[in-house]
Design a protein around this motif. Structure first.
Motif, mmCIF file in Angstrom:
data_model
loop_
_atom_site.group_PDB
_atom_site.id
_atom_site.type_symbol
_atom_site.label_atom_id
_atom_site.label_comp_id
_atom_site.label_asym_id
_atom_site.label_seq_id
_atom_site.Cartn_x
_atom_site.Cartn_y
_atom_site.Cartn_z
ATOM 1 N N LEU A 20 0.824 -1.202 0.000
ATOM 2 C CA LEU A 20 0.000 0.000 0.000
ATOM 3 C C LEU A 20 0.863 1.260 0.000
ATOM 4 N N VAL A 21 1.959 1.250 0.741
ATOM 5 C CA VAL A 21 2.872 2.390 0.742
ATOM 6 C C VAL A 21 3.479 2.583 -0.652
ATOM 7 N N ALA A 22 3.845 1.485 -1.307
ATOM 8 C CA ALA A 22 4.387 1.577 -2.668
ATOM 9 C C ALA A 22 3.350 2.196 -3.604
ATOM 10 N N PHE A 23 2.105 1.816 -3.462
ATOM 11 C CA PHE A 23 1.039 2.400 -4.265
ATOM 12 C C PHE A 23 0.967 3.906 -4.029
ATOM 13 N N GLY A 24 1.041 4.326 -2.784
ATOM 14 C CA GLY A 24 1.000 5.755 -2.453
ATOM 15 C C GLY A 24 2.195 6.521 -2.984
ATOM 16 N N VAL A 25 3.386 5.928 -2.893
ATOM 17 C CA VAL A 25 4.596 6.580 -3.397
ATOM 18 C C VAL A 25 4.507 6.787 -4.906
ATOM 19 N N VAL A 26 4.048 5.772 -5.618
ATOM 20 C CA VAL A 26 3.891 5.895 -7.070
ATOM 21 C C VAL A 26 2.941 7.049 -7.394
ATOM 22 N N ALA A 27 1.867 7.164 -6.645
ATOM 23 C CA ALA A 27 0.888 8.217 -6.894
ATOM 24 C C ALA A 27 1.453 9.607 -6.634
ATOM 25 N N VAL A 29 4.965 10.448 -6.440
ATOM 26 C CA VAL A 29 6.196 10.726 -7.196
ATOM 27 C C VAL A 29 5.911 11.016 -8.668
ATOM 28 N N TRP A 30 4.982 10.279 -9.264
ATOM 29 C CA TRP A 30 4.672 10.457 -10.677
ATOM 30 C C TRP A 30 3.205 10.864 -10.855
ATOM 31 N N PRO A 31 2.897 12.145 -10.574
ATOM 32 C CA PRO A 31 1.486 12.545 -10.639
ATOM 33 C C PRO A 31 0.909 12.481 -12.054
ATOM 34 N N GLY A 32 1.763 12.554 -13.063
ATOM 35 C CA GLY A 32 1.277 12.506 -14.426
ATOM 36 C C GLY A 32 1.150 11.086 -14.962
ATOM 37 N N ILE A 33 1.320 10.123 -14.089
ATOM 38 C CA ILE A 33 1.292 8.721 -14.512
ATOM 39 C C ILE A 33 -0.096 8.367 -15.053
ATOM 40 N N THR A 34 -0.149 7.475 -15.994
ATOM 41 C CA THR A 34 -1.429 7.133 -16.603
ATOM 42 C C THR A 34 -2.301 6.331 -15.653
ATOM 43 N N LEU A 35 -3.590 6.377 -15.912
ATOM 44 C CA LEU A 35 -4.531 5.641 -15.072
ATOM 45 C C LEU A 35 -4.306 4.136 -15.184
ATOM 46 N N ALA A 36 -3.848 3.679 -16.328
ATOM 47 C CA ALA A 36 -3.601 2.240 -16.497
ATOM 48 C C ALA A 36 -2.516 1.771 -15.542
ATOM 49 N N VAL A 37 -1.467 2.568 -15.370
ATOM 50 C CA VAL A 37 -0.390 2.182 -14.462
ATOM 51 C C VAL A 37 -0.863 2.257 -13.011
ATOM 52 N N MET A 38 -1.680 3.255 -12.690
ATOM 53 C CA MET A 38 -2.229 3.334 -11.333
ATOM 54 C C MET A 38 -3.130 2.123 -11.055
ATOM 55 N N ALA A 39 -3.934 1.761 -12.041
ATOM 56 C CA ALA A 39 -4.788 0.589 -11.873
ATOM 57 C C ALA A 39 -3.935 -0.666 -11.699
ATOM 58 N N LEU A 40 -2.829 -0.757 -12.434
ATOM 59 C CA LEU A 40 -1.916 -1.895 -12.312
ATOM 60 C C LEU A 40 -1.314 -1.957 -10.910
ATOM 61 N N ALA A 41 -0.876 -0.813 -10.399
ATOM 62 C CA ALA A 41 -0.292 -0.782 -9.048
ATOM 63 C C ALA A 41 -1.332 -1.206 -8.006
ATOM 64 N N PHE A 42 -2.560 -0.735 -8.154
ATOM 65 C CA PHE A 42 -3.592 -1.108 -7.201
ATOM 66 C C PHE A 42 -3.954 -2.580 -7.352
ATOM 67 N N ALA A 43 -3.960 -3.082 -8.587
ATOM 68 C CA ALA A 43 -4.249 -4.502 -8.817
ATOM 69 C C ALA A 43 -3.190 -5.368 -8.138
ATOM 70 N N LEU A 44 -1.947 -4.945 -8.188
ATOM 71 C CA LEU A 44 -0.883 -5.681 -7.496
ATOM 72 C C LEU A 44 -1.112 -5.677 -5.994
ATOM 73 N N PHE A 45 -1.543 -4.538 -5.455
ATOM 74 C CA PHE A 45 -1.836 -4.470 -4.019
ATOM 75 C C PHE A 45 -2.961 -5.428 -3.649
ATOM 76 N N ILE A 46 -4.047 -5.412 -4.430
ATOM 77 C CA ILE A 46 -5.189 -6.298 -4.144
ATOM 78 C C ILE A 46 -4.733 -7.754 -4.205
ATOM 79 N N PHE A 47 -3.910 -8.090 -5.202
ATOM 80 C CA PHE A 47 -3.426 -9.455 -5.350
ATOM 81 C C PHE A 47 -2.585 -9.869 -4.143
#
Length: 144
Positions: A20-27, A29-47
């Protein structure tokens, strides 16, 4: 959950928190990151959360009354995580639905566990409060 059981699975709780912290850091550090990558990071957290819940469920079969619910929640989270990881073309709507449904299911499972496990009243109260917050958050996410 008993203190003895928490001590034996501390590393799973740490792994879940780090994801969860990694998900927050990604959000952040890279505010312009695409929604697909954010969804991927969250999917990894859920998994990762699902795998942790499956391990906890299996490990507490002999000790707890609600081990099956933890196992079901873990399987649900793994399934949702795999679904979200399947393709990079996941839409924002799917991401929001996954997030909202996960909060709602996790809240419902926590409510059930709060009243089936033999916990002291303070822990039961906190579990119920966290469960209600998760359910409300799930509905808020799905609504907006």
């Amino acid at each position: 959950m008993e203190a003895k059981q928490l001590k034996s699975i501390w590393w799973l709780l740490l792994l879940r928190g780090l994801a969860l912290v990694a998900f927050g850091v990604v959000a952040v550090v890279w505010p312009g990151i695409t929604l697909a990558v954010m969804a991927l990071a969250f999917a990894l957290f859920i998994f990762v959360s699902g795998v942790a819940n499956i391990i906890v469920g299996i490990g507490s079969m002999a000790r707890g009354k609600a081990w099956f619910l933890t196992l079901v929640l873990g399987a649900f989270e793994v399934g949702i995580g795999v679904f979200a990881l399947r393709g990079a073309d996941q839409t924002l709507g799917t991401f929001i639905a996954i997030l909202g449904l996960t909060f709602i299911v996790q809240g419902i499972m926590s409510l059930v566990v709060a009243f089936t496990e033999d916990n002291d009243s303070g822990l039961r109260f906190l579990t119920v409060v966290a469960a209600i917050v998760a359910i409300v958050a799930g509905f808020v996410v799905l609504r907006y």
